[in-house]
Design a protein around this motif. Structure first.
Motif, short mmCIF file in Angstrom:
data_model
loop_
_atom_site.label_atom_id
_atom_site.label_comp_id
_atom_site.label_asym_id
_atom_site.label_seq_id
_atom_site.Cartn_x
_atom_site.Cartn_y
_atom_site.Cartn_z
N LYS A 102 0.01 -24.59 4.86
CA LYS A 102 -0.27 -25.82 4.12
C LYS A 102 -0.36 -25.56 2.61
CE LYS A 102 -0.93 -29.06 7.35
NZ LYS A 102 -0.24 -30.36 7.40
N HIS A 103 -1.02 -24.48 2.23
CA HIS A 103 -1.18 -24.23 0.79
C HIS A 103 0.18 -23.95 0.13
CE1 HIS A 103 -0.62 -19.83 1.07
NE2 HIS A 103 -1.31 -19.91 2.19
N ARG A 104 1.12 -23.35 0.89
CA ARG A 104 2.45 -23.09 0.34
C ARG A 104 3.24 -24.40 0.21
NH1 ARG A 104 5.63 -20.31 -3.14
NH2 ARG A 104 7.66 -19.84 -2.27
N ILE A 105 3.10 -25.29 1.19
CA ILE A 105 3.76 -26.59 1.09
C ILE A 105 3.28 -27.32 -0.15
CG2 ILE A 105 4.07 -28.86 2.18
CD1 ILE A 105 3.75 -27.48 4.89
N MET A 106 1.97 -27.34 -0.36
CA MET A 106 1.43 -28.02 -1.53
C MET A 106 1.89 -27.34 -2.82
SD MET A 106 -0.37 -30.50 -2.80
CE MET A 106 -1.52 -31.18 -1.60
N GLU A 107 1.95 -26.04 -2.82
CA GLU A 107 2.39 -25.32 -4.02
C GLU A 107 3.83 -25.67 -4.36
OE1 GLU A 107 1.35 -21.00 -5.33
OE2 GLU A 107 3.14 -20.85 -4.06
N ILE A 108 4.69 -25.68 -3.34
CA ILE A 108 6.09 -26.03 -3.59
C ILE A 108 6.19 -27.47 -4.07
CG2 ILE A 108 8.32 -26.43 -2.47
CD1 ILE A 108 7.73 -24.01 -0.68
N TYR A 109 5.50 -28.38 -3.39
CA TYR A 109 5.58 -29.80 -3.76
C TYR A 109 5.14 -30.02 -5.21
CZ TYR A 109 4.77 -34.80 -3.89
OH TYR A 109 4.79 -36.13 -4.25
N LEU A 110 4.03 -29.40 -5.60
CA LEU A 110 3.51 -29.60 -6.95
C LEU A 110 4.37 -28.93 -8.02
CD1 LEU A 110 -0.36 -29.33 -6.42
CD2 LEU A 110 0.99 -31.37 -6.94
N ASN A 111 5.32 -28.11 -7.59
CA ASN A 111 6.21 -27.47 -8.55
C ASN A 111 7.62 -28.06 -8.56
OD1 ASN A 111 5.10 -24.99 -10.10
ND2 ASN A 111 4.18 -24.78 -8.07
N ILE A 112 7.91 -28.98 -7.63
CA ILE A 112 9.25 -29.60 -7.63
C ILE A 112 9.19 -31.11 -7.75
CG2 ILE A 112 10.28 -27.72 -6.29
CD1 ILE A 112 10.23 -29.58 -3.85
N ALA A 113 8.01 -31.72 -7.65
CA ALA A 113 7.90 -33.17 -7.76
C ALA A 113 8.35 -33.62 -9.14
CB ALA A 113 6.46 -33.61 -7.50
N GLU A 114 9.04 -34.75 -9.18
CA GLU A 114 9.52 -35.28 -10.46
C GLU A 114 8.42 -36.11 -11.12
OE1 GLU A 114 13.33 -37.82 -12.21
OE2 GLU A 114 12.48 -38.33 -10.25
N TRP A 115 8.14 -35.80 -12.40
CA TRP A 115 7.11 -36.53 -13.14
C TRP A 115 7.69 -37.27 -14.35
CZ3 TRP A 115 3.84 -32.92 -10.45
CH2 TRP A 115 2.64 -33.50 -9.96
N GLY A 116 8.97 -37.47 -14.33
CA GLY A 116 9.64 -38.14 -15.44
C GLY A 116 11.04 -37.59 -15.56
N PRO A 117 11.88 -38.19 -16.41
CA PRO A 117 13.25 -37.70 -16.57
C PRO A 117 13.28 -36.22 -16.96
CG PRO A 117 12.98 -39.83 -17.64
CD PRO A 117 11.61 -39.37 -17.25
N ASN A 118 13.85 -35.40 -16.08
CA ASN A 118 14.03 -33.96 -16.33
C ASN A 118 12.71 -33.20 -16.43
OD1 ASN A 118 16.18 -35.51 -18.45
ND2 ASN A 118 17.07 -34.29 -16.82
N ILE A 119 11.62 -33.77 -15.92
CA ILE A 119 10.31 -33.12 -15.93
C ILE A 119 9.88 -32.90 -14.48
CG2 ILE A 119 7.89 -33.27 -16.64
CD1 ILE A 119 8.82 -35.26 -18.80
N TYR A 120 9.68 -31.65 -14.11
CA TYR A 120 9.35 -31.32 -12.73
C TYR A 120 8.13 -30.40 -12.68
CZ TYR A 120 14.02 -33.13 -11.96
OH TYR A 120 15.13 -33.94 -11.95
N GLY A 121 7.26 -30.68 -11.73
CA GLY A 121 6.10 -29.84 -11.52
C GLY A 121 4.90 -30.24 -12.35
N ALA A 122 3.73 -29.95 -11.81
CA ALA A 122 2.48 -30.37 -12.44
C ALA A 122 2.25 -29.71 -13.79
CB ALA A 122 1.31 -30.06 -11.50
#
Length: 241
Positions: free
Chosen positions: A156-176
């Motif tokens: 679970k912690h690895r899934i969350m780590e990957i998600y928080l590093n690939i999620a889109e937060w704006g145009p061309n901006i990825y990860g927390a």
């Protein structure tokens, strides 16, 4: 007789071509299934930093992107808890798909009510890693087995780590980390509770929502997530190592 043999020959030729085409389709589908299966196994390795299909598109179009891979430990808990409480409160307890929420959405849709989201973090991770954006029943159907597989293979912690590093937060901006620095000029670990909550409620529509300049509605959503994150308690147990 010759004419009959000719028709039989054409029939055998047609069946042969259909058989050849069917075998090729099966091979292509098997290869398409093998790619995410193999990559998910590779993504168990902590030093591997996956990229999303959107990031691949940005590279292919020479747009580039901003992403600073950050481990969960270096990211701090505020952004983790805020995103979990906003996107998938049952993340630690389900097996990749929240069947209860999904059934509710299906029943609502059959009743003609407005559609609601039921995507879990594993489902969104599967979409970001292996599928395309946009809404369709085909993509959603592919998300489900991929999310179940990801939840089995990855902790679970690895899934969350990957998600928080690939999620889109704006145009061309990825990860927390990139998002925290872009919108608030600080690292994810140094976000305030409200800033973490604002980033979390931006995720469903990062092209229309600006966490640095929130509307009144976005601030109200963030205030709710901030309260929920503070009371997360046992809901976030799977993220602790």
């Amino acid at each position: 007789m010759a004419r009959g043999r000719s028709r039989n020959g054409r029939g055998r030729t047609t069946r042969g071509r259909l058989g050849w085409l069917l075998r090729r389709v099966v091979v292509v589908l098997a290869l398409l299934a093998f790619i995410p299966a193999a990559l998910t196994l590779l993504y168990r390795v902590p030093v591997v930093h996956p990229i999303s299909t959107l990031m691949v598109k940005d590279l292919a179009t020479f747009a580039g992107y901003d992403r600073k891979w950050t481990s969960l430990e270096d990211m701090g808990t505020l952004i983790q808890y805020s995103v979990m409480m906003s996107e998938d409160g049952q993340f630690c307890s389900h097996g990749g798909v929240d069947w209860g929420a999904l059934n509710t959405v299906i029943n609502d849709a059959l009743s003609g009510e407005a559609a609601r989201g039921a995507s879990t973090i594993p489902m969104q991770t599967a979409k970001n890693l292996f599928l395309w954006q946009g809404r369709s029943f085909i993509r959603k159907g592919l998300e489900l087995p991929l999310a179940l597989y990801i939840d089995v293979i990855l902790p679970k912690h690895r899934i969350m780590e990957i998600y928080l590093n690939i999620a889109e937060w704006g145009p061309n901006i990825y990860g927390a980390e990139a998002a925290a620095q872009h919108y608030f000029g600080r690292s994810a670990k140094n976000l305030t509770r409200r800033q973490a909550a604002l980033l979390a409620v931006t995720l469903p529509n990062p092209h229309a929502r600006n966490p640095a300049k929130p509307s009144g509605g976005l601030n109200r959503l963030a205030a709710n997530i901030e309260r929920r994150a503070q009371r997360a308690g046992g809901y976030v147990g799977c993220l602790k190592r």
